[in-house]
Design a protein around this motif. Structure first.
Motif, PDB file in Angstrom:
ATOM      1  N   GLU A   1       0.793  -1.121  -0.067  1.00 48.53           N
ATOM      2  CA  GLU A   1      -0.020  -0.027   0.014  1.00 48.53           C
ATOM      3  C   GLU A   1       0.741   1.404  -0.038  1.00 48.53           C
ATOM      4  OE1 GLU A   1      -3.147   0.256   2.887  1.00 48.53           O
ATOM      5  OE2 GLU A   1      -3.678  -1.928   2.645  1.00 48.53           O
ATOM      6  N   THR A   2       2.102   1.379   0.750  1.00 51.04           N
ATOM      7  CA  THR A   2       2.945   2.441   0.655  1.00 51.04           C
ATOM      8  C   THR A   2       4.051   2.432  -0.474  1.00 51.04           C
ATOM      9  OG1 THR A   2       4.443   1.266   2.264  1.00 51.04           O
ATOM     10  CG2 THR A   2       2.732   2.690   3.043  1.00 51.04           C
ATOM     11  N   ALA A   3       4.464   1.330  -0.914  1.00 53.28           N
ATOM     12  CA  ALA A   3       5.515   1.509  -1.795  1.00 53.28           C
ATOM     13  C   ALA A   3       4.841   1.112  -3.188  1.00 53.28           C
ATOM     14  CB  ALA A   3       6.541   0.415  -1.242  1.00 53.28           C
ATOM     15  N   GLY A   4       3.748   0.674  -3.337  1.00 63.27           N
ATOM     16  CA  GLY A   4       3.290   0.206  -4.514  1.00 63.27           C
ATOM     17  C   GLY A   4       3.649  -1.234  -4.827  1.00 63.27           C
TER      18      GLY A   4
END
Length: 77
Positions: free
Chosen positions: A64-67
């Motif tokens: 969710e944060t780094a793709g």
């Protein structure tokens, strides 16, 4: 009924790199094969995909944060 662990939503995609792909990754990261973190040959995913000692795996995780996060592991004891 046998469960296919590769289809589980918590198991990221594991791909065995060809020798050419492995060499490219080693050069790109400027590391030796023995400097890549290991994954044991007894790991259920290693067994499921048929990886052998010395193979380098590309592990692609969705985050969710780094793709998309890509990690590499070499199969060794």
């Amino acid at each position: 009924m046998k469960t296919d662990i590769l289809q589980h939503n918590l198991v990221p995609e594991h791909t065995i790199l060809s020798e050419e792909e492995a060499q490219e990754v080693l050069e790109e990261l400027n590391v030796r094969r023995d400097q890549i973190p290991k994954i044991l040959p007894t790991d259920p995913v290693v067994k499921a995909i048929g990886a052998e000692l010395g193979d380098i795996l590309r592990i692609t995780r969705k985050s969710e944060t780094a793709g998309i996060f890509v990690a590499y592991r070499v199969v060794r004891e």
